[in-house]
Design an enzyme around this catalytic site. Structure first.
Site, PDB file in Angstrom:
ATOM      1  N   GLU A 169      32.799  23.824  28.956  1.00  0.00           N
ATOM      2  CA  GLU A 169      31.896  22.961  28.201  1.00  0.00           C
ATOM      3  C   GLU A 169      32.706  22.407  27.049  1.00  0.00           C
ATOM      4  O   GLU A 169      32.956  23.100  26.066  1.00  0.00           O
ATOM      5  CB  GLU A 169      30.671  23.744  27.732  1.00  0.00           C
ATOM      6  CG  GLU A 169      29.507  22.859  27.289  1.00  0.00           C
ATOM      7  CD  GLU A 169      29.515  22.596  25.804  1.00  0.00           C
ATOM      8  OE1 GLU A 169      30.022  21.509  25.404  1.00  0.00           O
ATOM      9  OE2 GLU A 169      29.051  23.439  25.047  1.00  0.00           O
ATOM     10  N   CYS A 187      28.467  19.414  19.550  1.00  0.00           N
ATOM     11  CA  CYS A 187      29.129  18.703  20.655  1.00  0.00           C
ATOM     12  C   CYS A 187      28.233  17.649  21.289  1.00  0.00           C
ATOM     13  O   CYS A 187      28.730  16.701  21.900  1.00  0.00           O
ATOM     14  CB  CYS A 187      29.598  19.709  21.717  1.00  0.00           C
ATOM     15  SG  CYS A 187      28.280  20.717  22.429  1.00  0.00           S
TER      16      CYS A 187
END
Length: 484
Positions: free
Chosen positions: A253, A287
């Protein structure tokens, strides 16, 4: 700080808490004032070897545990997180910097994620495939992959680790967790309260220290069968290469730089205010934060005015202070990165409409910043700022907007604001991202999948897909009749 009983940072290996001081120990710094609040121990080769043996030994038992037993332990863990939410949130604010209200939300969300995994692990099913012969039985079973290595980031030090730990344990795997040195207390809470919840020794091992040394050592170990990482694209690609060299399964990720498409039929004021809140959450160190704002020409000026107004109204300060809406950046390097990006923007024709500078002489504070650019030529449009900077540019039509939104190799989150169902559907289909959120910010919920495409990584956390990275599929074909 003393009244919050900030934890002593230690390795957890088996049931032993270990921390032998070394000259390489790293200080834990409060980003609001620069004060040292703890020390990070450094794992030795012997510590890592001990952790591997502990996790492998525990796996031989844990993989055969009942899903009901795993579920019960995880539910007790979730309850302990909720019962101690203010203590844990205070720790997170001290070492990571986010406002206490955001830290509380992180703790409570983490507990929800644990509950989800506790419930869903009772539904890890196999299946029977009808065979071509009545004598043959064909079974598909799901089995835990083994010992997992998790490397987690500092920006959500509790919730990012919780998602990995809960998925692994619920699947029947054991884990070695390499936690973030910048904000360590969240992972200390995970280890402490999982033990209190009754997790058998060795199922979770917590180590600290040099990231390159730990990752390269553990990925090479044959006992470690899975790597899961949340962090930068550069580091993720290196870890994926190491995992591939040893044929280890990996979940990555990685970075985002999320685009936003605001069409001219949207409510410019409502969109700007909603986006400002989400952009500045955790000082932009998210993010999936909206970052590249593409606004259609018809409402561009109005949107920009509202966004600047919203940014200028935010109260910046120590996350423990009353009324703080945005805290400091986690470490000084992030402030330096903001300054470099804004300087490049100014030099290349962009306008800084608000912010664009440090705040004060103490702590890692940087003003909420809006940059207006006519094109995508500045570094801010190519590099994820991971800070409180929104970069805004106008677009002509949906084709232009999609082309520019997809112009980077990232593909994690994306956002669309429009009152047109046709535009929403076309944008959702056209955006090259693992997640698209339309007129809202409904990402990272326990019951929904979370993950990216292209340089933003691969693999999924959350939702019913959450266990895929921790299970292997085994096919069993059995002849019921004896073979003569």
């Amino acid at each position: 700080m003393k009244e919050m009983n900030y934890p002593t940072i230690q390795h957890l290996i088996g049931r032993d808490w270990i921390a032998s001081p070394t000259p390489e120990d790293r200080a834990v710094i409060n980003p609001a004032n620069g004060q040292t609040i703890g020390q990070i121990p450094q794992a030795s080769a012997a510590d890592l070897d001990h952790a591997v043996h502990s996790a492998e030994s525990a796996f031989r038992r844990w993989k055969n545990s009942s899903p009901m037993e795993r579920s019960a332990i995880l539910r007790r863990f979730a309850d302990l997180l909720r019962q101690n939410d203010r203590l844990i949130a205070g720790w997170i604010t001290l070492d990571e910097g986010k406002p206490l209200v955001e830290a509380l939300a992180e703790v409570r969300s983490s507990a929800d994620h644990v509950d989800w995994h506790a419930e869903e692990c009772r539904r890890i099913y196999g299946r029977i495939i009808p065979s071509r012969s009545p004598r043959v039985q064909q079974l598909v079973v799901r089995e835990p992959i083994g010992v997992c290595l998790a490397i987690t980031p500092w920006n959500f030090p509790l919730s990012q680790a919780v998602r990995k730990v809960a998925a692994a344990l619920a699947s029947g795997c054991t884990m070695i967790l390499k936690a973030p040195a910048e904000a360590p207390a969240g992972c200390m809470a995970i280890a402490r309260y999982l033990l209190d919840a009754g997790l058998p020794e060795g199922c979770l091992n917590l180590v600290w220290g040099n990231a390159a040394f730990i990752s390269e050592t553990l990925i090479a170990r044959p006992e470690v069968r899975k790597v899961t990482f949340t962090g930068s694209v550069e580091v993720g690609k290196h870890l994926a290469e190491l995992a591939g060299r040893h044929m280890k399964r990996a979940t990555m990720e990685l970075g985002g730089h999320a685009p936003v498409l605001v069409f001219d039929d949207a409510d410019a004021t409502a969109a700007a205010r909603a986006l400002a809140v989400n952009k500045l959450r955790n000082a932009g160190q998210v993010c999936i934060a909206p970052t590249r704002f593409y606004v259609q020409q018809g409402i561009y000026d109005r949107f920009l005015s509202e966004l600047v107004s919203a940014f200028e109204s935010v109260k910046v300060g120590d996350g423990l202070a009353e009324g703080t809406q945005m805290g400091p950046l986690c470490h000084r390097g992030r402030v330096n990165a903001m300054e470099k990006l804004v300087e490049d923007a100014r030099e290349n024709g962009a306008r800084v409409l608000t912010g664009g500078k440090r705040i004060g002489n103490h702590g890692n504070f940087y003003a909420p910043t809006v940059v207006d650019t006519p094109n995508d030529d500045i570094d801010l449009m190519r590099e994820e700022p991971f800070g409180p900077i929104a970069v805004v540019s106008s677009f002509r039509d949906i084709e232009d907007g999609l082309s520019r939104a997809n112009g980077l190799p990232f593909g994690l989150a994306s956002y669309v604001f429009t009152n047109s169902l046709e535009r929403a559907d076309k944008a959702a289909a056209g955006l090259q991202a693992g997640m698209v959120s339309i007129n809202q910010f409904g990402l990272a919920l326990p019951e929904t999948p979370f993950g990216g495409v292209r340089d933003s990584g691969y693999g999924t956390e959350g939702g019913t897909e959450t266990f895929e990275g921790y299970l292997i599929t085994k096919f069993i074909s059995r002849n019921r009749a004896p073979v003569l």
